[in-house]
Design an enzyme around this catalytic site. Structure first.
Site, short mmCIF file in Angstrom:
data_model
loop_
_atom_site.label_atom_id
_atom_site.label_comp_id
_atom_site.label_asym_id
_atom_site.label_seq_id
_atom_site.Cartn_x
_atom_site.Cartn_y
_atom_site.Cartn_z
N SER A 182 0.79 -1.24 0.00
CA SER A 182 0.00 0.00 0.00
C SER A 182 0.82 1.28 0.00
CB SER A 182 -0.96 -0.01 1.18
OG SER A 182 -1.92 -1.02 1.00
N VAL A 183 2.15 1.16 0.00
CA VAL A 183 2.96 2.34 -0.30
C VAL A 183 2.54 2.88 -1.68
CG1 VAL A 183 5.32 3.08 -0.88
CG2 VAL A 183 4.88 1.74 1.20
#
Lengths: 445, 445
Positions: A162-163
């Site tokens: 999810s970066v």
């Protein structure tokens, strides 16, 4: 596929309610209860070694075991070998400089107090105990520490999980700054086909800050949670021979129904990042891969191409599908720390965009989400903003992926990892105080 | 998958016996009977445009239509977006120079006489009538012509089809030169598991020159031809829900039975390239992608990473799975033309390896394969050697992929294409005389 399987199949091992980024109730499971990281290297365990690898050492898309630790130490660095992907071109130029410097302090010896009590630990212990695949510390633009473990090497992309969302949120802020995208506009200005969904009465800004009321659960302990439908629709999990559900991200997003209100509270849901990516494509008539290449990757002087996992019709996963080399997310973090100026000296990202991220959003809205480990934080343009005395902010992905920007300490820490626990509650009690302590140590005259 | 589907589903349109590289009996179908290339650009037809693309404009792995012209104009430049792949790293250095120069002659106006009769044509007409996606002409190391069509751009990789094999054969010759591989050894020295197959009494050299007697048909008009089993095993065609056959290249290769003798006659069969790739992996303990990166890609100063299609367990297709940008196969061709010296001045490939390719093999063995359009040619280290007065030799892949090295004219022509006819019988009557005529024209003082 690795991104989701990794979470799905750990629910037997770690019976807890995960979110993609942070658990919002429980304290962290202690690392001591988990496998010893040193004993789980790819080299030690032999995953995918040999031609062919022995059957019990093979990792394949159709076998969910590949998403379970310790196989993830291989999988997270080999995503494109299991699924279709779209390239993010770095452009034709030279990579921007990332000079190494000998630190004045012993980086691994820096001590910190873990959250939730226990003995003080060192930065070196944190690296090992949080199953790090790669970690890099930048101070004033110079690399003072860089190490790789598992299957990761400096030139091999690792999944950012999810970066990815923070890249998507930054891109949206850039498009808004350019005038290509209007955050105050209704989502339906760009995506009229979402009129009868949860997004029918939402604004783009609410999507960017994830204050959307949508019936969508990322509770991996619940087999009926919509996160599994999302993952199957996007080709991240095998659909199986009798599958009749949505066959793309777009088809899945069109099924989402409203629940609650918009704009009142932060609610972390991956689908918002997918909707935002879709809005940007429609607004710019560019694919997400091309947008990332043009607006960020080429400008920061990335040294390697990056890539996105894509669904059946080539749509990139803006929620968690980005893969990059560690040094390139270091460049991105350093660019933000430096007010948008990349290591090559170019104003790669508008200063106003960086300042908007740094300012964060309303911590009161964030507090409603109940993240016990993140008191006083907020969420802006898909960045996690600490509002601590250093003004630190983060991009965060499950299993320990992170970009940590500490403006006051002039420091950036980036980390790729394969922590057995998906939720960052597995990492945060060690990593957050370790990162802050490193900033303090580097600031000392 | 694109590589094979493209052939498979054209058998309804072009009812002929194809091989992966050249038809060995019929003369070429005249381009006049095929769609007008100018009317079939991706831009004109709208494949995969929009978010999402309209359903009838989508190209997906599970729909065989994607392998049928004109959709191939998109598919051949977007392979990684539909299947898993392995990266071939270009290394950290600068790309080797490929300087442009204004040619002394009008390249497109160069005239030639097509094989099989008909009016003389120009090089420009050849480019259009053979459905070129990209073409580049190097003379004495300088780019005198470079154009892109369809969905191809200078920075986008295109599938090389069986041009892949010439990389595999060159790598084998390099490993032999280094002493890592023994061409005179039996195949079973490296692959004892092939003892009871067609390769049980073959030598590595026979594999390198494709003089293997093996029961394996690449007749795409025959639904029972083994080429379909090969493609399904390698994940190039969907295996379907009830599939029980081999699930990797290795499993498929282990099923091959002997037919005829070894060493007597050239017989073009893709499986030999896969066996050779396997031998090399075992001999070097390196993946094919890593070997290509280390031994060729980094050394020639490639400007982009390349990539291979891979099967379910990550095995690269050495028979036809390589994808590269056009300029990088130009660098490779120029390196060979220059005796192994790359455009950056480095001796990238041993001179002895290049000389061995140029010398070719025994044309008498080649003649037994019956290629009417390639009289007097031979096949050495997976290169096609013309033995013409210019000493020209080629890497050749279906639908018109080619590297043409003309040592006497100090010229290299590389071309990526999407010719509706898979077999090069669709291209050769125009391309071969056009390439030779270009050499003659450039040689004139």
């Amino acid at each position: 596929m690795p991104f989701f399987r990794s979470v799905v199949f750990q629910r037997t091992a770690v019976a807890a309610a995960f979110t993609l980024l942070a658990v919002n109730t429980s304290l962290a499971q202690t690392p001591a209860a988990l496998p010893d990281p040193a004993a789980t290297s790819v080299q030690a365990l032999g995953w995918m070694q040999g031609f062919p690898p022995p059957p019990d050492k093979q990792i394949t898309f159709d076998n969910p075991a590949g998403g379970v630790y310790p196989r993830t130490r291989w999988t997270f660095s080999h995503v494109r070998e299991t699924v279709p992907t779209a390239n993010v071109w770095r452009g034709p130029g030279a990579a921007s400089p990332l000079p190494a410097a000998t630190p004045r302090i012993d980086i691994e010896a820096v001590r910190f107090q873990p959250m939730g009590g226990g003995e003080p630990q060192t930065f070196g212990q944190m690296i090992s105990r949080t199953y790090t695949d790669g970690i890099l510390v930048l101070h004033r633009g110079q690399v003072v520490y860089e190490k790789y473990f598992g299957a990761l090497t400096p030139e091999r992309p690792h999944i950012a999980m999810s970066v990815t969302k923070s890249f998507v949120g930054t891109l949206a802020a850039i498009l808004a700054d350019e005038g290509t995208l209007d955050p105050s506009a209704p989502v339906t200005k760009y995506l009229p086909e979402l009129k009868d969904t949860a997004y029918g009465d939402a604004t783009v800004r609410q999507v960017m800050d994830m204050t959307i009321g949508v019936r969508y659960s990322e509770n991996y302990a619940d087999p009926k949670a919509e996160v599994f439908d999302y993952a199957r629709a996007g080709g991240m999990l095998p659909q199986g021979p009798n599958y009749t559900g949505p066959k793309s991200f777009y088809e899945f997003l069109a099924t989402l129904k409203k629940e609650g209100t918009h704009g009142d509270a932060f609610a972390y849901k991956t689908v918002n990042a997918e909707v935002l990516a879709w809005i940007m494509r429609r607004a710019s008539n560019r694919s997400l891969a091309d947008l990332l290449s043009e607006k960020i990757w080429r400008r920061i002087g990335a040294e390697q191409d990056a890539y996105f996992m894509v669904d059946r019709i080539g749509t990139e996963s803006g929620g968690g599908g980005l893969n990059t080399v560690l040094r390139d997310i270091a460049r991105f973090g350093e660019t933000l720390r430096n007010g948008g100026r990349a290591p090559n000296g170019q104003q790669a990202i508008p200063k106003a965009v960086v300042e908007d991220i740094q300012r964060g959003a309303d911590p009161a809205k964030f507090a409603k989400a109940g993240y016990a480990l993140l008191p006083g934080w907020s969420y802006r343009n898909m960045w996690w903003v600490s509002h601590n005395p250093h003004g630190a902010y983060m991009a965060r992905g499950i299993h320990g992926q992170s970009i940590y920007v500490d403006p006051k300490a002039e420091m950036v820490i980036v980390r790729y990892a394969a922590h057995p626990i998906a939720a960052n509650a597995g990492n945060d009690p060690l990593t957050l105080p370790a990162f802050h302590a490193m900033g303090e140590a580097l600031m000392k005259p």
